[in-house]
Design a protein around this motif. Structure first.
Motif, PDB file in Angstrom:
ATOM      1  N   THR A  94       0.917  -1.199   0.212  1.00 35.45           N
ATOM      2  CA  THR A  94      -0.037  -0.021   0.083  1.00 35.45           C
ATOM      3  C   THR A  94       0.771   1.213   0.035  1.00 35.45           C
ATOM      4  OG1 THR A  94      -0.371   0.396   2.519  1.00 35.45           O
ATOM      5  CG2 THR A  94      -1.797  -1.187   1.200  1.00 35.45           C
ATOM      6  N   PHE A  95       0.304   2.298  -0.730  1.00 34.19           N
ATOM      7  CA  PHE A  95       0.980   3.534  -0.885  1.00 34.19           C
ATOM      8  C   PHE A  95       0.066   4.543   0.060  1.00 34.19           C
ATOM      9  CE2 PHE A  95       4.566   4.349  -4.100  1.00 34.19           C
ATOM     10  CZ  PHE A  95       4.952   2.975  -3.981  1.00 34.19           C
ATOM     11  N   GLY A  96      -1.182   4.378  -0.338  1.00 30.36           N
ATOM     12  CA  GLY A  96      -2.216   5.376   0.473  1.00 30.36           C
ATOM     13  C   GLY A  96      -2.040   5.144   1.825  1.00 30.36           C
ATOM     14  N   VAL A  97      -2.256   6.199   2.723  1.00 28.94           N
ATOM     15  CA  VAL A  97      -2.060   5.952   4.035  1.00 28.94           C
ATOM     16  C   VAL A  97      -3.401   5.412   4.722  1.00 28.94           C
ATOM     17  CG1 VAL A  97      -2.507   7.563   6.389  1.00 28.94           C
ATOM     18  CG2 VAL A  97      -1.044   8.283   4.423  1.00 28.94           C
ATOM     19  N   PRO A  98      -2.993   4.318   5.396  1.00 26.67           N
ATOM     20  CA  PRO A  98      -4.030   3.314   5.916  1.00 26.67           C
ATOM     21  C   PRO A  98      -5.202   3.688   7.005  1.00 26.67           C
ATOM     22  CG  PRO A  98      -2.097   2.711   7.055  1.00 26.67           C
ATOM     23  CD  PRO A  98      -1.701   3.755   5.978  1.00 26.67           C
ATOM     24  N   HIS A  99      -6.288   3.472   6.870  1.00 26.90           N
ATOM     25  CA  HIS A  99      -7.174   3.885   8.194  1.00 26.90           C
ATOM     26  C   HIS A  99      -7.272   5.427   8.313  1.00 26.90           C
ATOM     27  CE1 HIS A  99      -6.685  -0.410   9.313  1.00 26.90           C
ATOM     28  NE2 HIS A  99      -5.491  -0.189   9.423  1.00 26.90           N
ATOM     29  N   GLU A 100      -7.252   6.195   7.247  1.00 21.40           N
ATOM     30  CA  GLU A 100      -7.347   7.548   7.320  1.00 21.40           C
ATOM     31  C   GLU A 100      -8.856   7.939   7.196  1.00 21.40           C
ATOM     32  OE1 GLU A 100      -5.963  12.059   5.722  1.00 21.40           O
ATOM     33  OE2 GLU A 100      -4.434   9.957   5.549  1.00 21.40           O
ATOM     34  N   LYS A 101      -9.280   8.671   7.902  1.00 15.81           N
ATOM     35  CA  LYS A 101     -10.663   9.242   7.861  1.00 15.81           C
ATOM     36  C   LYS A 101     -10.795  10.823   8.000  1.00 15.81           C
ATOM     37  CE  LYS A 101     -11.014   5.106  10.265  1.00 15.81           C
ATOM     38  NZ  LYS A 101      -9.731   4.474  11.319  1.00 15.81           N
ATOM     39  N   LYS A 102     -11.566  11.281   7.282  1.00 14.82           N
ATOM     40  CA  LYS A 102     -11.892  12.814   7.378  1.00 14.82           C
ATOM     41  C   LYS A 102     -13.272  13.162   7.582  1.00 14.82           C
ATOM     42  CE  LYS A 102     -11.102  16.957   4.843  1.00 14.82           C
ATOM     43  NZ  LYS A 102     -10.911  17.430   3.409  1.00 14.82           N
ATOM     44  N   LEU A 103     -13.554  13.884   8.933  1.00 16.37           N
ATOM     45  CA  LEU A 103     -14.690  14.205   9.273  1.00 16.37           C
ATOM     46  C   LEU A 103     -15.280  15.638   9.219  1.00 16.37           C
ATOM     47  CD1 LEU A 103     -13.367  11.914  11.286  1.00 16.37           C
ATOM     48  CD2 LEU A 103     -15.361  12.040  12.549  1.00 16.37           C
ATOM     49  N   TRP A 104     -16.308  16.058   9.043  1.00 14.71           N
ATOM     50  CA  TRP A 104     -16.861  17.331   9.083  1.00 14.71           C
ATOM     51  C   TRP A 104     -17.938  17.449  10.189  1.00 14.71           C
ATOM     52  CZ3 TRP A 104     -14.606  21.548   6.628  1.00 14.71           C
ATOM     53  CH2 TRP A 104     -13.853  21.434   5.547  1.00 14.71           C
ATOM     54  N   ILE A 105     -17.602  18.336  11.248  1.00  9.42           N
ATOM     55  CA  ILE A 105     -18.470  18.314  12.497  1.00  9.42           C
ATOM     56  C   ILE A 105     -19.284  19.573  12.710  1.00  9.42           C
ATOM     57  CG2 ILE A 105     -18.372  17.593  14.997  1.00  9.42           C
ATOM     58  CD1 ILE A 105     -15.889  16.113  14.588  1.00  9.42           C
TER      59      ILE A 105
ATOM     60  N   ALA B 202     -24.416  17.507  14.568  1.00  9.57           N
ATOM     61  CA  ALA B 202     -24.481  16.591  13.477  1.00  9.57           C
ATOM     62  C   ALA B 202     -23.120  16.508  12.926  1.00  9.57           C
ATOM     63  CB  ALA B 202     -25.488  16.856  12.356  1.00  9.57           C
ATOM     64  N   TYR B 203     -22.512  15.363  12.195  1.00  4.83           N
ATOM     65  CA  TYR B 203     -21.459  15.123  11.522  1.00  4.83           C
ATOM     66  C   TYR B 203     -21.522  14.312  10.354  1.00  4.83           C
ATOM     67  CZ  TYR B 203     -20.549  10.508  13.777  1.00  4.83           C
ATOM     68  OH  TYR B 203     -20.421   9.397  14.198  1.00  4.83           O
ATOM     69  N   THR B 204     -20.426  14.035   9.479  1.00  8.81           N
ATOM     70  CA  THR B 204     -20.505  13.416   8.475  1.00  8.81           C
ATOM     71  C   THR B 204     -19.165  13.106   8.387  1.00  8.81           C
ATOM     72  OG1 THR B 204     -20.748  12.917   6.184  1.00  8.81           O
ATOM     73  CG2 THR B 204     -20.069  15.039   6.772  1.00  8.81           C
ATOM     74  N   ALA B 205     -18.741  11.757   8.082  1.00  8.23           N
ATOM     75  CA  ALA B 205     -17.468  11.089   7.902  1.00  8.23           C
ATOM     76  C   ALA B 205     -17.060  10.441   6.597  1.00  8.23           C
ATOM     77  CB  ALA B 205     -17.086  10.306   9.156  1.00  8.23           C
ATOM     78  N   THR B 206     -16.065  10.485   6.209  1.00 10.30           N
ATOM     79  CA  THR B 206     -15.584   9.545   5.013  1.00 10.30           C
ATOM     80  C   THR B 206     -14.269   8.618   5.301  1.00 10.30           C
ATOM     81  OG1 THR B 206     -16.112  11.457   3.579  1.00 10.30           O
ATOM     82  CG2 THR B 206     -14.820   9.598   2.410  1.00 10.30           C
ATOM     83  N   ASN B 207     -14.643   7.142   5.376  1.00  8.07           N
ATOM     84  CA  ASN B 207     -13.708   6.381   5.679  1.00  8.07           C
ATOM     85  C   ASN B 207     -12.912   6.066   4.310  1.00  8.07           C
ATOM     86  OD1 ASN B 207     -11.774   4.096   6.529  1.00  8.07           O
ATOM     87  ND2 ASN B 207     -13.620   3.437   8.055  1.00  8.07           N
TER      88      ASN B 207
END
Length: 493
Positions: free
Chosen positions: A326-337, A400-405
């Motif tokens: 893998t090249f992409g950073v593993p387990h990265e999530k981005k949230l907007w809260i 409220a929040y939204t997240a992209t895993n």
């Protein structure tokens, strides 16, 4: 930073800049941004045979398609999702524009900056924090931004002592190959150990080293050293890279590039196999639709390669190794809260191992953006999200929040690329090479800003045989200068 990220890493910084003009999303570009297939007028129907098939409609793919169309080629662009953009993804939440993937751009990133100017897309800069929350041995403490970042500069600058030696020409990563070989096995954790900082100082750095690398042990020092040099080789410039963003969203840039000499676009078309035949390459989608072309450009993340069948000969070992490691950073999530308390502008950083390594609000009334690389953190669990925020900011009120895993996203399997030790020297050049009639591109394998949107555009240009703005070409690129002195009164630099 998605690449790029290409994916995005870090948080944006200060004040306001606007480029001339704006972008009107109309016709083909507007339909593409909304997820409706766009076609060049004469190519609304096709017989399945093309000059080139580009797999992946992220920034690298749409750039390559545009350049090939300008050369008169008939190009098919296949995208697995129901939208264009890949890891560049503008969305809305609670009535606000958000970026689920790559966000920020910078004048030091010449390819993306030139494209924004080309399509007259307005560029804005976030206002920045009124206060900064940083970890200490005894917990978290609040600082004035000028004081906080002055200390960060004192700590981070020696971290990059060898960067100028390793990458004297950062767009040519192997210009000093001896230096690269010498340092490429060193992780970010190794470099922290070498510095022998007191715990009270080291704790101030690990939110950065863990976020960029996925963990300090996983990330390669050479990747961060190269970014440091690409940014200009000073903390002020490196710290300021995540300042500016497209005012109409990163999706408007992807749509504008796509609309310029539009290829045939097929959304909802994940590729199952790519098979090289005597004179052509046959691409088959998971739905069973077959297409043929003289060559194929794979503009999908490295981590996805292993989930596509290549034949009749499988991909060589370097390609499969890169995709498996893998090249992409593993387990990265981005949230907007929607953080109703506190309501001010702030940036909060946490040491490695804490669920949210960095989060903050950069503009008045804006949602809070947050990043996590902790493998056990589940952003779909509201109790976990609330606990993660309050670990750093006790008493915070989470709406409220939204997240992209991105780790579990089928067509990305990771987001902002960040190499591991030895991947630059052992894999990078090999996986840039064509495999027969199949070529590869993307922010993951760019020579310059790998992991940022700029790298994706650079790679798309290069695979299409178009000139890039690397090295000497930068001097004549005609890009506007930005006077960073305007930020010093706020950041204390």
């Amino acid at each position: 930073m998605n690449s790029g990220m290409g994916a995005d890493h870090g948080l944006s910084r200060r004040s306001l800049l606007r480029a001339a003009g704006g972008l009107v999303l109309a016709g083909t570009a507007g339909r593409a941004l909304l997820g409706t297939p766009a076609y060049a007028g004469e190519e609304k129907s096709d017989d399945g045979v093309f000059d080139t098939i580009v797999v992946g409609a992220g920034l690298a793919g749409v750039t390559a398609a545009r350049e090939l169309r300008k050369k008169g080629q008939r190009v098919l662009l296949l995208e697995a999702r129901d939208r264009i953009g890949g890891r560049t993804w503008t969305d809305t939440f609670l009535g606000q524009q958000i970026e689920r993937g790559g966000t920020w751009v910078d004048p030091s990133q010449p390819h993306v900056w030139r494209e924004l100017q080309r399509y007259k897309i307005p560029i804005i800069a976030d206002v920045g924090p009124e206060r900064v929350v940083l970890p200490t041995i005894g917990g978290f403490a609040e600082y004035d931004p000028a004081v906080a970042y002055q200390r960060q500069a004192e700590l981070f600058t020696p971290f990059f002592d060898a960067a100028a030696t390793i990458f004297p020409r950062p767009y040519e990563p192997f210009h000093n190959e001896h230096g690269v070989i010498r340092y490429d096995g060193i992780s970010l954790r190794d470099r922290l150990d070498q510095m022998r900082l007191p715990p009270a100082d080291e704790i101030r750095l690990t939110s950065t080293t863990s976020l960029f690398g996925g963990s300090s042990k996983r990330g390669a020092l050479t990747h961060l050293d190269q970014w440091w040099q690409l940014a200009g080789g000073t903390f002020e410039k490196f710290h300021g890279v995540n300042t500016f963003r497209p005012g109409t969203g990163t999706g408007s840039l992807v749509a504008a590039i796509l609309a310029d000499n539009s290829p045939v676009l097929r959304l909802n078309s994940p590729v199952a196999s790519v098979v090289q035949e005597s004179a052509r390459v046959k691409v088959t989608t998971k739905a069973g639709r077959e297409y043929q072309a003289a060559e194929v450009i794979m503009a999908v993340p490295v981590n996805v390669w292993r989930h596509i069948k290549f034949g009749p000969t499988p991909l060589p070992e370097a390609y499969t190794t890169a995709s498996t490691q893998t090249f992409g950073v593993p387990h990265e999530k981005k949230l907007w809260i929607d953080l109703t308390e506190p309501a001010d502008r702030f940036i909060a950083e946490a040491p490695e191992g804490v669920a949210l390594c960095i989060f903050g609000r950069l503009n008045e009334g804006q949602l809070v953006v947050a990043f996590s690389v902790k493998d056990t953190f589940d952003p779909s669990s509201r109790p976990q999200v609330e606990a993660a925020v309050r670990e750093v900011l006790p008493g915070a009120k989470v709406g409220a929040y939204t997240a992209t895993n991105w780790h579990t996203e089928e067509y990305s399997r990771g987001v902002g690329v960040f190499r591991q030790p030895y991947q630059l020297t052992r894999l990078h050049r090999k996986i840039q090479q064509p495999f027969g009639k199949i070529k590869f591109c993307g922010g993951d394998i760019a020579d310059g800003w790998s992991g940022y949107m700029d790298g994706a555009i650079e790679s798309g240009l290069k695979v299409a045989g178009s000139p890039t703005l690397n090295g000497p070409a930068l001097a004549t690129a005609g890009l506007p200068a930005v006077d960073r002195k305007m930020y010093r009164s706020v950041w204390g630099l």
